[in-house]
Design a protein around this motif. Structure first.
Motif, PDB file in Angstrom:
ATOM      1  N   VAL A  33     -68.606  61.820   0.449  1.00 45.79           N
ATOM      2  CA  VAL A  33     -67.860  62.705   1.221  1.00 45.79           C
ATOM      3  C   VAL A  33     -67.056  61.571   2.155  1.00 45.79           C
ATOM      4  N   CYS A  34     -65.916  61.954   2.425  1.00 43.49           N
ATOM      5  CA  CYS A  34     -65.045  61.197   3.569  1.00 43.49           C
ATOM      6  C   CYS A  34     -64.606  62.368   4.442  1.00 43.49           C
ATOM      7  N   ILE A  35     -64.986  61.986   5.788  1.00 41.43           N
ATOM      8  CA  ILE A  35     -64.344  62.788   6.983  1.00 41.43           C
ATOM      9  C   ILE A  35     -63.572  62.299   7.850  1.00 41.43           C
ATOM     10  N   GLU A  36     -62.305  62.900   8.088  1.00 41.14           N
ATOM     11  CA  GLU A  36     -60.844  62.109   8.566  1.00 41.14           C
ATOM     12  C   GLU A  36     -60.641  63.364   9.800  1.00 41.14           C
ATOM     13  N   MET A  37     -60.482  62.829  10.918  1.00 46.66           N
ATOM     14  CA  MET A  37     -60.008  63.473  12.115  1.00 46.66           C
ATOM     15  C   MET A  37     -58.768  64.415  11.637  1.00 46.66           C
ATOM     16  N   GLU A  38     -57.647  63.658  11.248  1.00 48.40           N
ATOM     17  CA  GLU A  38     -56.329  64.052  11.240  1.00 48.40           C
ATOM     18  C   GLU A  38     -56.240  64.349   9.533  1.00 48.40           C
ATOM     19  N   ARG A  39     -55.271  63.731   9.074  1.00 49.21           N
ATOM     20  CA  ARG A  39     -54.943  63.813   7.448  1.00 49.21           C
ATOM     21  C   ARG A  39     -55.567  62.252   6.589  1.00 49.21           C
ATOM     22  N   ALA A  40     -55.936  62.603   5.703  1.00 49.21           N
ATOM     23  CA  ALA A  40     -56.045  61.486   4.778  1.00 49.21           C
ATOM     24  C   ALA A  40     -54.996  60.314   4.747  1.00 49.21           C
ATOM     25  N   GLY A  41     -55.400  59.270   4.845  1.00 51.88           N
ATOM     26  CA  GLY A  41     -54.591  58.054   4.940  1.00 51.88           C
ATOM     27  C   GLY A  41     -54.701  57.245   6.302  1.00 51.88           C
ATOM     28  N   GLY A  42     -55.093  57.942   7.370  1.00 54.25           N
ATOM     29  CA  GLY A  42     -55.405  57.466   8.768  1.00 54.25           C
ATOM     30  C   GLY A  42     -53.970  57.019   9.281  1.00 54.25           C
ATOM     31  N   THR A  43     -54.397  56.174  10.359  1.00 52.65           N
ATOM     32  CA  THR A  43     -53.274  55.577  10.888  1.00 52.65           C
ATOM     33  C   THR A  43     -52.181  54.856  10.379  1.00 52.65           C
ATOM     34  N   CYS A  44     -52.572  54.202   9.052  1.00 46.96           N
ATOM     35  CA  CYS A  44     -51.569  53.415   8.486  1.00 46.96           C
ATOM     36  C   CYS A  44     -50.655  54.241   7.829  1.00 46.96           C
ATOM     37  N   LEU A  45     -51.271  55.091   6.961  1.00 48.07           N
ATOM     38  CA  LEU A  45     -50.103  56.113   6.352  1.00 48.07           C
ATOM     39  C   LEU A  45     -49.510  57.147   7.023  1.00 48.07           C
ATOM     40  N   ASN A  46     -50.140  57.782   8.011  1.00 51.08           N
ATOM     41  CA  ASN A  46     -49.434  58.791   8.869  1.00 51.08           C
ATOM     42  C   ASN A  46     -48.505  58.433  10.194  1.00 51.08           C
ATOM     43  N   TRP A  47     -49.222  57.130  10.743  1.00 47.01           N
ATOM     44  CA  TRP A  47     -48.568  56.850  12.176  1.00 47.01           C
ATOM     45  C   TRP A  47     -48.340  55.288  11.885  1.00 47.01           C
ATOM     46  N   CYS A  49     -47.933  52.038   8.828  1.00 47.57           N
ATOM     47  CA  CYS A  49     -47.168  51.163   7.807  1.00 47.57           C
ATOM     48  C   CYS A  49     -46.297  52.075   7.174  1.00 47.57           C
ATOM     49  N   ILE A  50     -46.562  53.120   6.861  1.00 48.94           N
ATOM     50  CA  ILE A  50     -45.678  54.007   5.834  1.00 48.94           C
ATOM     51  C   ILE A  50     -44.498  54.529   6.408  1.00 48.94           C
ATOM     52  N   PRO A  51     -44.715  55.370   7.363  1.00 45.47           N
ATOM     53  CA  PRO A  51     -43.581  55.884   8.261  1.00 45.47           C
ATOM     54  C   PRO A  51     -42.793  54.781   8.831  1.00 45.47           C
ATOM     55  N   SER A  52     -43.156  53.950   9.382  1.00 43.53           N
ATOM     56  CA  SER A  52     -42.215  52.899  10.105  1.00 43.53           C
ATOM     57  C   SER A  52     -41.504  52.081   8.806  1.00 43.53           C
ATOM     58  N   LYS A  53     -41.838  51.684   7.744  1.00 49.11           N
ATOM     59  CA  LYS A  53     -40.990  51.219   6.682  1.00 49.11           C
ATOM     60  C   LYS A  53     -40.004  52.360   6.219  1.00 49.11           C
ATOM     61  N   ALA A  54     -40.269  53.660   6.269  1.00 48.01           N
ATOM     62  CA  ALA A  54     -39.375  54.423   6.150  1.00 48.01           C
ATOM     63  C   ALA A  54     -37.941  54.290   7.062  1.00 48.01           C
ATOM     64  N   LEU A  55     -38.533  54.263   8.323  1.00 51.83           N
ATOM     65  CA  LEU A  55     -37.243  53.909   9.403  1.00 51.83           C
ATOM     66  C   LEU A  55     -36.797  52.746   9.268  1.00 51.83           C
ATOM     67  N   LEU A  56     -37.329  51.613   8.643  1.00 48.62           N
ATOM     68  CA  LEU A  56     -36.785  50.468   8.544  1.00 48.62           C
ATOM     69  C   LEU A  56     -35.681  50.375   7.443  1.00 48.62           C
ATOM     70  N   LYS A  57     -36.078  51.057   6.506  1.00 48.40           N
ATOM     71  CA  LYS A  57     -35.120  51.092   5.369  1.00 48.40           C
ATOM     72  C   LYS A  57     -33.911  51.938   5.721  1.00 48.40           C
ATOM     73  N   SER A  58     -34.132  53.225   6.616  1.00 47.58           N
ATOM     74  CA  SER A  58     -33.105  53.574   7.198  1.00 47.58           C
ATOM     75  C   SER A  58     -31.889  52.929   7.886  1.00 47.58           C
ATOM     76  N   ALA A  59     -32.596  51.761   8.855  1.00 41.71           N
ATOM     77  CA  ALA A  59     -31.815  50.937   9.399  1.00 41.71           C
ATOM     78  C   ALA A  59     -31.070  49.857   8.640  1.00 41.71           C
ATOM     79  N   GLU A  60     -31.831  49.589   7.625  1.00 48.48           N
ATOM     80  CA  GLU A  60     -31.368  48.602   6.664  1.00 48.48           C
ATOM     81  C   GLU A  60     -29.913  49.156   5.983  1.00 48.48           C
ATOM     82  N   SER A  61     -30.145  50.628   5.618  1.00 52.28           N
ATOM     83  CA  SER A  61     -29.078  51.334   4.850  1.00 52.28           C
ATOM     84  C   SER A  61     -27.974  51.282   5.881  1.00 52.28           C
TER      85      SER A  61
END
Length: 465
Positions: A33-47, A49-61
């Motif tokens: 069993v995995c217990i997570e306060m917010e959403r699966a993926g934790g800080t990296c995925l939700n707040w 590594c992942i969303p920041s890379k989406a922002l950086l791609k927008s900036a590059e584009s």
């Protein structure tokens, strides 16, 4: 209420360590069993590594469109909807979070949205969420609660005038001016992103260089590039005072030459992380710690038998890929699948433009350790592919043992650096030499040719310089 299920593994925290551990345990056929306060993926995925890379791609584009004339066409009167830019990053994070939840189902991992509190070996209480008040029994417990951004005690984070990376990822209005405290990976990435869309950025670092952990030559190159982009980099500079007002933030900066005032709309704190154990361990349970991080042995077991810890909560390096690696090693070990292999050489990546990626020793560290070495370097300006795609900035640098030619470290600044570094990581894992990198046929034209040319340059045999 106590659950009548006895789990093989109870995991607190669903970030890169926790969710990877849960999936691996599920693959091994364990009841987990995995217990997570917010959403699966934790800080990296939700707040992170992942969303920041989406922002950086927008900036590059956006930057690519602004400079499209180099390719023979022009884009005029480009309009930026900053709220949509930010909204896309949230959609990406949500999509990936849903992917983790799918993998939980696929591997028969029970997933509880809530907060877990370890009372003792074998016993976890759900203290928040729909199942609050439920006690879970398990033969093993893993704590993977990660870290949270470091803040300054005298400055309140309000999400508008003062932000950490988390609040910055939820911005809906673009600040016209911003000061960023800390020029590590997070500070550098936000500096690039906001500057690319027109924010006047002042990047402040106490240490003598941006990206302080990187090879000095790489840091100097990034500093120069940032300055050319319009980012004001203040290295060797202190923030002596901060005053937050209704309409902005006033800072007093100090260095060897004196002090000065800086007025900005917002302040972003990118000054590191601190361990996040809030509400995860009972006060009656005394687990050994080092500087607030859980102390573990070579099997990732804490001072309490049956309680394990992985990921950022066991200390540096605070990287998602290290967290995942540690978690899988821990699960394999605790269930007798294989003996945990300790972390050795690992890549560090910064996703601004130009990108920075490295593995192993810096040149400064090699000197400090008294190692006899030589250097191979190759500039992307001499790469046909890099010039063709208008990404000729930067270079590859490899640190090589003088006697045997072993790869001691590799450092890349330039487009796709974070993808290219893997070849040198694999080479170091396999104990390859630069001769074997040089002797591997690299497709032409590719950015990866620069890796082979840098290896050849260590012997003075590079063809294109």
């Amino acid at each position: 209420m106590t659950s009548d299920i006895t789990y093989d593994l109870i995991i607190i925290g669903g970030g890169p360590a926790g969710y990877a551990a849960a999936i691996r345990a599920g693959q091994l056929g364990k009841k987990v069993v995995c217990i997570e306060m917010e959403r699966a993926g934790g800080t990296c995925l939700n707040w992170g590594c992942i969303p920041s890379k989406a922002l950086l791609k927008s900036a590059e584009s956006f930057q690519a469109a602004l400079h499209s004339e180099v390719f023979g066409f022009s884009c005029k009167e480009i309009e930026v909807d900053f709220e949509k830019v930010m909204g896309r990053s949230r959609k990406v994070a949500n999509q990936m979070g849903g992917g983790i939840e799918f993998l939980f189902k696929k591997n028969k991992v029970e997933y509880i949205v809530g907060k877990g509190l370890v009372h003792a070996a074998g016993m976890v209480e759900i203290t928040e969420g729909e199942k609050a008040g439920t006690y879970l029994k398990g033969s093993r417990i893993m704590i993977s609660t990660g870290c949270k951004p470091r803040t300054l005690p005298e400055i309140a984070v309000d999400g508008k005038r003062v932000m950490t990376s988390r609040e910055a990822l939820a911005m809906t209005e673009q600040p016209k001016t911003i000061a960023i405290m800390g020029a590590g990976a997070i500070g550098a990435e936000f500096a690039y992103f906001l500057n690319a869309f027109g924010t006047k950025v002042t990047l402040i670092e106490m240490l003598p260089k941006v990206l302080p952990v990187e090879d000095a030559e790489i840091s100097d190159a990034l500093h120069k590039s940032f300055a050319e982009q319009g980012i004001d980099c203040r290295v060797g500079t202190r923030v002596d005072s901060v005053e937050v007002g209704e309409n902005g933030v006033s800072l007093t900066l100090g260095n060897d030459e004196g002090s000065e005032s800086l007025e900005v709309e917002s302040l972003l704190l990118a000054i590191g992380v601190v361990p996040n154990l809030d509400g995860a361990v009972s006060e009656k349970l005394k687990l050994d710690t080092v500087k607030g991080y859980l102390k573990v042995d070579e099997n990732y077991e804490t001072s309490e038998s049956g309680i394990y810890a992985t990921g950022d909560i066991v200390g540096p390096p605070w990287l998602a890929h290290i967290a995942t690696y540690r978690a899988i090693q821990a699960v394999n070990g605790m269930f007798g699948h294989s003996q945990p292999v300790p972390v050795d050489a690992f890549p560090g990546c910064t996703y601004c433009q130009p990108q920075v990626a490295s593995i192993g020793l810096t040149e400064e560290k090699a000197k400090e350790e008294g190692i006899e070495y030589k250097v191979g370097k190759f500039p992307f300006a001499a790469s046909g592919k890099a010039v063709a795609v208008n990404h000729s900035e930067g270079f590859v640098k490899v640190i090589v043992g003088e006697k045997y030619g072993e790869i001691l470290g590799a450092h890349i600044i330039g487009s796709d650096a974070t993808e290219l570094i893997t070849e040198y990581g694999l080479a170091m894992k396999l104990e390859a030499t630069v001769d074997e990198i040089h002797g591997t046929i690299h497709a032409h034209p590719t950015m990866s040719e620069a890796l082979a040319e840098a290896a050849a340059a260590a012997h003075g045999e590079a063809i294109h310089i």
